[in-house]
Scaffold this motif. Structure first.
Motif, PDB file in Angstrom:
ATOM      1  N   HIS A   1       4.515  13.684 -15.645  1.00  0.00           N
ATOM      2  CA  HIS A   1       5.887  14.345 -15.770  1.00  0.00           C
ATOM      3  C   HIS A   1       5.958  15.502 -16.344  1.00  0.00           C
ATOM      4  CE1 HIS A   1       6.221   9.708 -15.896  1.00  0.00           C
ATOM      5  NE2 HIS A   1       7.159   9.839 -15.364  1.00  0.00           N
ATOM      6  N   ALA A   2       7.041  16.442 -16.178  1.00  0.00           N
ATOM      7  CA  ALA A   2       7.578  17.510 -16.527  1.00  0.00           C
ATOM      8  C   ALA A   2       8.570  17.512 -17.364  1.00  0.00           C
ATOM      9  CB  ALA A   2       7.316  18.585 -15.653  1.00  0.00           C
ATOM     10  N   LEU A   3       8.602  18.310 -18.593  1.00  0.00           N
ATOM     11  CA  LEU A   3       9.701  18.420 -19.738  1.00  0.00           C
ATOM     12  C   LEU A   3      10.955  18.865 -18.809  1.00  0.00           C
ATOM     13  CD1 LEU A   3      11.092  17.763 -22.274  1.00  0.00           C
ATOM     14  CD2 LEU A   3      10.481  20.386 -22.734  1.00  0.00           C
ATOM     15  N   ALA A   4      12.180  18.164 -18.593  1.00  0.00           N
ATOM     16  CA  ALA A   4      13.454  18.892 -17.974  1.00  0.00           C
ATOM     17  C   ALA A   4      14.145  19.486 -18.922  1.00  0.00           C
ATOM     18  CB  ALA A   4      14.278  17.469 -17.575  1.00  0.00           C
ATOM     19  N   PRO A   5      14.955  20.413 -18.413  1.00  0.00           N
ATOM     20  CA  PRO A   5      15.827  21.255 -19.376  1.00  0.00           C
ATOM     21  C   PRO A   5      16.389  20.321 -20.428  1.00  0.00           C
ATOM     22  CG  PRO A   5      15.991  22.007 -17.143  1.00  0.00           C
ATOM     23  CD  PRO A   5      15.334  20.806 -17.030  1.00  0.00           C
ATOM     24  N   LEU A   6      16.254  20.810 -21.659  1.00  0.00           N
ATOM     25  CA  LEU A   6      17.148  20.010 -22.708  1.00  0.00           C
ATOM     26  C   LEU A   6      18.367  19.973 -22.698  1.00  0.00           C
ATOM     27  CD1 LEU A   6      14.893  21.498 -26.033  1.00  0.00           C
ATOM     28  CD2 LEU A   6      14.686  19.332 -24.756  1.00  0.00           C
ATOM     29  N   THR A   7      18.816  18.815 -23.167  1.00  0.00           N
ATOM     30  CA  THR A   7      20.103  18.583 -23.392  1.00  0.00           C
ATOM     31  C   THR A   7      20.323  18.326 -25.084  1.00  0.00           C
ATOM     32  OG1 THR A   7      19.788  16.368 -23.187  1.00  0.00           O
ATOM     33  CG2 THR A   7      20.575  17.469 -21.330  1.00  0.00           C
ATOM     34  N   PRO A   8      21.481  18.581 -25.712  1.00  0.00           N
ATOM     35  CA  PRO A   8      21.839  18.570 -27.013  1.00  0.00           C
ATOM     36  C   PRO A   8      21.261  17.191 -27.717  1.00  0.00           C
ATOM     37  CG  PRO A   8      23.732  19.543 -26.130  1.00  0.00           C
ATOM     38  CD  PRO A   8      22.663  18.888 -24.944  1.00  0.00           C
ATOM     39  N   TYR A   9      20.598  17.186 -28.718  1.00  0.00           N
ATOM     40  CA  TYR A   9      19.898  16.130 -29.553  1.00  0.00           C
ATOM     41  C   TYR A   9      18.783  15.402 -28.843  1.00  0.00           C
ATOM     42  CZ  TYR A   9      24.488  17.619 -31.638  1.00  0.00           C
ATOM     43  OH  TYR A   9      25.176  18.044 -31.911  1.00  0.00           O
ATOM     44  N   GLY A  10      18.241  15.886 -27.819  1.00  0.00           N
ATOM     45  CA  GLY A  10      17.016  15.248 -27.088  1.00  0.00           C
ATOM     46  C   GLY A  10      15.685  15.370 -28.092  1.00  0.00           C
ATOM     47  N   VAL A  11      14.852  14.507 -28.092  1.00  0.00           N
ATOM     48  CA  VAL A  11      13.706  14.589 -28.866  1.00  0.00           C
ATOM     49  C   VAL A  11      12.521  14.718 -28.110  1.00  0.00           C
ATOM     50  CG1 VAL A  11      12.211  12.961 -30.474  1.00  0.00           C
ATOM     51  CG2 VAL A  11      14.749  13.024 -30.626  1.00  0.00           C
TER      52      VAL A  11
END
Length: 292
Positions: free
Chosen positions: A221-231
């Protein structure tokens, strides 16, 4: 209450990647085998530019899109390029500059770095192997770079997707070294400029520093664009250029740290659940040995 520092980017120093912050917070070193966990804040903003040994914050604190690959708004990008070696807007820089060849697995590039930075730029770019050709003035280094690109078709840029694909099944260290040495032999055919002195060629294999296995690395997997408060959490199994490969309950996740820049990140207890978005990576189609 002051806001937490924002990630300004990932830099390499003394052979170790470090998260750099927008405030005066000390850099955070990242080591192979480390268990990391960070929680994102509520928004992403431009972090401003680095100038004269310090960071100048973005005057408008411009919001950044979650999918932007970099920490700067358009105005700060313009300011950054106005005083940039890469953009040829600092040709009067009096420091010593070195010309290098960098092997990225499927492509070899030629580039320039300040000599006092050593291999830092090569590590930041994710070179699998490298060799310094020469050192001297910046103007002459640019001349050498143009000579190589025009005479031998060597590129001065390799894209991140190309680098990541090459990591799936890279050539051996010996193969990379042979290709770099063969290319370096061509200096005798060039109209070599004054101002750059040839160096004794020494090929360096950087893959042990990254923790890159000899047979490659294949994230699920690849990290997706972050969303607020994601860890974001996991164990660092490989760190190359600005990419971290994290061992997580989801499998191996490729985290492009350029997606983290501009976010306030709070350190969490290692082992915190990974809640940030991830995107699946299609299994690579690699060449197979013939049966007969």
């Amino acid at each position: 209450m002051s806001e937490p520092p924002r990630v300004a980017g990932l830099v390499w120093n003394d052979g170790l990647p470090q998260l750099e912050w927008s405030a005066t917070t000390p850099r955070t070193p990242l080591r192979l085998g480390d268990e990391i966990a960070f929680g994102a804040g509520h928004d992403r903003q431009c972090v401003g530019i680095w100038r004269n040994g310090k960071r100048l914050g973005c005057p408008t604190r411009t919001p950044l899109a979650a999918a932007a690959h970099g920490p700067l708004c358009p105005e700060c990008q313009t300011m950054d390029r106005s005083n940039s070696i890469a953009a040829d807007t600092r040709l009067d820089d009096p420091r010593e500059f070195a010309v290098y060849l960098a092997h990225h697995g499927s492509r070899v590039k030629i580039g320039i770095t300040a000599a006092d930075r050593g291999s830092a730029r090569l590590l930041e770019q994710g070179a699998l192997s490298s060799a310094f050709l020469s050192s001297g003035t910046l103007a002459a280094a640019r001349r050498v770079e143009r000579l190589f690109t025009s005479a031998f078709g060597v590129t001065d840029r390799v894209t991140s997707p190309t680098k990541r694909t090459a990591r799936l099944s890279p050539p051996t260290a010996a193969e990379r070294a042979t290709e770099l040495r063969d290319l370096a032999k061509n200096v005798s055919t060039l109209d070599w400029p004054d101002g750059q002195a040839l160096r004794e060629l020494e090929v360096v294999d950087h893959t042990p520093t990254y923790g890159l296995p000899a047979d490659g690395i294949r994230p699920a997997h690849a990290l997706a664009p972050l969303t607020p408060y994601g860890v974001i959490s996991g164990r660092i199994t490989c760190q190359i250029a600005r990419d971290l490969y994290l061992d997580t309950p989801h499998g191996l996740v490729l985290a492009d740290t350029q997606l983290l820049s501009g976010w306030p990140l709070n350190p969490l207890v290692p082992g915190a659940p990974f809640t940030a978005g991830i995107d699946p990576i299609a299994a690579p189609v690699l060449p197979q040995d013939a049966l007969f």
